[in-house]
Design an enzyme around this catalytic site. Structure first.
Site, PDB file in Angstrom:
ATOM      1  CD  GLU A   6      -4.092  -5.126  -9.223  1.00 46.80           C
ATOM      2  OE1 GLU A   6      -3.622  -4.567 -10.185  1.00 46.80           O
ATOM      3  OE2 GLU A   6      -5.082  -4.979  -8.118  1.00 46.80           O
TER       4      GLU A   6
ATOM      5  NE  ARG B 239      -0.250  -6.877  -1.098  1.00 47.16           N
ATOM      6  CZ  ARG B 239      -0.744  -6.647  -2.348  1.00 47.16           C
ATOM      7  NH1 ARG B 239      -1.844  -5.999  -2.485  1.00 47.16           N
ATOM      8  NH2 ARG B 239      -0.055  -6.883  -3.395  1.00 47.16           N
TER       9      ARG B 239
ATOM     10  CG  HIS C  79       2.590  -3.395  -5.986  1.00 45.37           C
ATOM     11  ND1 HIS C  79       1.679  -3.643  -5.133  1.00 45.37           N
ATOM     12  CD2 HIS C  79       2.079  -2.620  -7.058  1.00 45.37           C
ATOM     13  CE1 HIS C  79       0.481  -3.319  -5.277  1.00 45.37           C
ATOM     14  NE2 HIS C  79       0.384  -2.529  -6.490  1.00 45.37           N
TER      15      HIS C  79
ATOM     16  CD  GLU D 146      -3.947  -3.792  -4.358  1.00 49.95           C
ATOM     17  OE1 GLU D 146      -4.756  -3.144  -5.168  1.00 49.95           O
ATOM     18  OE2 GLU D 146      -2.899  -3.975  -4.401  1.00 49.95           O
TER      19      GLU D 146
ATOM     20  CG  ASN E 276      -5.051  -7.044  -5.447  1.00 53.51           C
ATOM     21  OD1 ASN E 276      -4.968  -7.763  -4.341  1.00 53.51           O
ATOM     22  ND2 ASN E 276      -3.680  -6.392  -5.850  1.00 53.51           N
TER      23      ASN E 276
ATOM     24  CE1 TYR F 282      -8.950  -1.267  -5.389  1.00 51.07           C
ATOM     25  CE2 TYR F 282      -8.181  -2.957  -6.422  1.00 51.07           C
ATOM     26  CZ  TYR F 282      -8.023  -1.931  -5.753  1.00 51.07           C
ATOM     27  OH  TYR F 282      -7.010  -1.907  -4.778  1.00 51.07           O
TER      28      TYR F 282
END
Ligand SMILES: *[C@@H]1O[C@H](CO)[C@@H](O)[C@H](O)[C@H]1NC(C)=O
Ligand SMILES: *[C@@H]1O[C@H](CO)[C@@H](O)[C@H](O)[C@H]1NC(C)=O
Ligand SMILES: *[C@@H]1O[C@H](CO)[C@@H](O)[C@H](O)[C@H]1NC(C)=O
Length: 501
Positions: free
Chosen positions: A193, A101, A147, A406, A332, A334
């Site tokens: 995002e 990606r 991005h 992600e 994504n 985290y």
């Protein structure tokens, strides 16, 4: 070359259906067609900022403002993937990944100084080489169109994402990408995002273009309104691009289009009704902000209630275009937080996306931390948060196709011997635990079709510059951006090796 001595002990993944069955965590435990890859973004890895006709993006400008990047750096050279992509494809081969990606740099691909945007031949050639090089090795390109690196020219001409003009400009750019690469690229991601660039770029002012209400930090901006306006235009631009793809390209190219949204999981601090509702709100303000308009034709009710007339409205035609404009959702993910019901903030002009949620956020409950902290102060390691987020999406939107676009953790840049920097056992455990969490989500009904580790290699971490390292490969910024496999790269290589089970 792999340093075999670094392999940490393999954890066992166990399932119980009457008798306990344990196996080493291996890709064969995932669905047969599950896609594994790594991810990067153009401004974070490419470098070559002034080569091949590339013009400035808002990140070139922002990173040059003193004080905005913690180590005073920028992405001029970054990980130099522009010159090293062939070697990077070799690294991906060693990892046994199925996909890569990456994002297209808008200001590299297009020539924007004339009266109409045109393709920039050098930019097209670079992405053609990258895409063809990947496909030759059996690695599928998953391409992010945006991005965060808006061409500066659009920021200057009409305020970029603040203006509705961006919708057509973005749609034209997306069309140019589909036309140039869609014969080979079958997975497109319109945005990466949008929450981050709308809130950090227009609410807190700590990402490009650096706008906020606090005048000591930002020369211009309005944190109470601009993040919502930006997100609104992002949604309209997304819908316009998907519409073009479906009308003009889908029949011949038969690809799919998704969006990559970020979300930290919100776990209720207590079981009180108020805290449970607050935690739900926290997730809605991140994911449903973008997904409800697409799946339900309007922003979430809770956002209407809390934001009032600062939340823009869609016209009937816009809703018609938005509804159903997604083939898959990229997540994504985290980190996670304990969330409780918070203060009703005074409605001041610096009111913003976080205050509007009326939540309080903490990492400690009954004296226990939610997880260990990685290098970044926002990144607490909470593997179960990924499973919960995937299942939240699965339930609210009726089992959509999902990719984890992600997931990863960072180490601090430190003056340590290279072999210590490469011995990233914490990252190996991170991936083992988060991949196990993905398996649990699949078991519980989530249609997860792929997983992308962030990141292939260390790179320019936005406002943190080069002080944070997220890579499976270590990049030596002092020696021609040489790459070295960390223990996590070696672990992935075993985990993904179809021969190894
Ligand atoms: C979907 O939108 C309608 C209004 O258009 C609203 O009444 C309803 O609550 C929304 N559903 C969700 C789950 O937000
Ligand atoms: C938020 O939570 C923290 C930690 O539990 C607490 O110290 C603080 O007082 C709370 N703040 C508000 C405004 O509720
Ligand atoms: C790597 O680090 C772990 C502890 O995190 C240690 O046990 C191991 O010996 C180290 N391996 C090497 C080769 O330094």
């Amino acid at each position: 070359m792999f340093l075999l001595s670094l392999v940490p002990p393999t954890i066992l993944f166990c399932v119980s259906n009457g008798t306990l069955h344990c196996a080493a965590l291996h890709r064969s435990l995932f669905p047969q067609r599950f896609v594994f890859g790594t991810a990067t973004a153009a401004y974070q890895v490419e470098g070559a900022f002034d080569e091949g006709g590339r013009t400035q993006s808002i990140w070139d400008t922002f990173s040059r403002i003193p004080g905005k990047i913690s180590d005073g750096s920028n992405g001029d050279v970054a990980s130099d993937q522009y010159h090293k992509y062939q070697g990077d494809i070799e690294l991906m081969m060693q990892l046994h990944v199925d996909a890569y990606r990456f994002s297209i740099s808008w200001s590299r691909l297009m020539k924007l100084d004339g009266s109409v945007p045109e393709l920039n031949a050098d930019g097209v050639a670079y992405y053609n080489h990258l895409i063809d090089g990947l496909l030759t090795k059996g690695i599928q390109p998953y391409v992010t169109l945006y991005h965060w690196d808006l061409p500066q020219i659009y920021q200057d001409a009409f305020g970029g994402w603040l203006s509705q003009k961006i919708v057509k400009v973005y749609a034209d750019y997306a069309e140019a990408c589909f036309a140039a690469f869609g014969d080979r690229v079958k997975h497109w991601i319109t945005f990466n995002e949008p929450q981050q660039f709308s809130v950090l770029g227009f609410g807190l002012g700590i990402h490009a273009p650096g706008r906020c209400s606090t005048r000591s930090m930002c020369a211009e901006g309005n944190s109470a309104t601009e993040p919502y306006i930006v997100a609104h235009h992002v949604l309209l631009a997304h819908a316009a691009a998907v519409d073009i793809y479906r009308r003009k390209f889908k029949a011949t190219q038969s690809g799919v289009v998704g969006i990559a949204l970020d979300c930290e999981w919100g776990e209720p601090l207590t079981s009180s009704r108020e805290d449970v509702a607050a935690a739900e709100r926290h997730v809605e303000f991140q994911l449903a902000w973008y997904l409800d308009p697409i799946y339900n034709g309007s922003y979430p009710t809770i956002m209407h209630q809390h934001i009032g007339d600062r939340l823009p409205e869609f016209s009937k035609d816009e809703i018609a275009l938005l509804q159903g404009s997604l083939d898959f959702i990229g997540l994504n993910h985290y980190t996670s937080r304990f969330i409780s019901n918070g203060l009703v903030y005074q409605k001041t002009e610096s009111m913003g996306h976080f205050q509007d949620q009326q939540v309080n956020s903490t990492v400690v409950r009954n004296g226990q931390k939610i997880g260990n902290q990685a290098a970044s102060d926002w990144l607490f390691i909470v593997p179960w948060g990924l499973q919960k987020t995937l299942l939240w999406i699965t339930k609210r939107y009726n089992k959509p196709a999902l990719y984890v676009t992600e997931n990863g953790m960072d180490d601090l840049e430190e003056a340590k011997p290279l072999e210590e920097m490469l011995n990233d056992t914490r990252r190996v455990h991170f991936y083992q635990d988060y991949l196990t969490s993905v398996l649990a989500a699949i078991r519980d009904g989530a249609d997860v079709q792929g997983y992308f580790a962030w990141s292939l290699m260390d790179n320019f971490e936005w406002a943190a510059g080069y002080t944070r390292r997220f890579g499976l490969y270590y990049v030596d910024y002092k020696d021609d951006q040489k790459r070295y496999p960390k223990a996590s790269a070696e672990w992935f290589s075993h985990f993904l090796d179809k021969m190894q089970k």
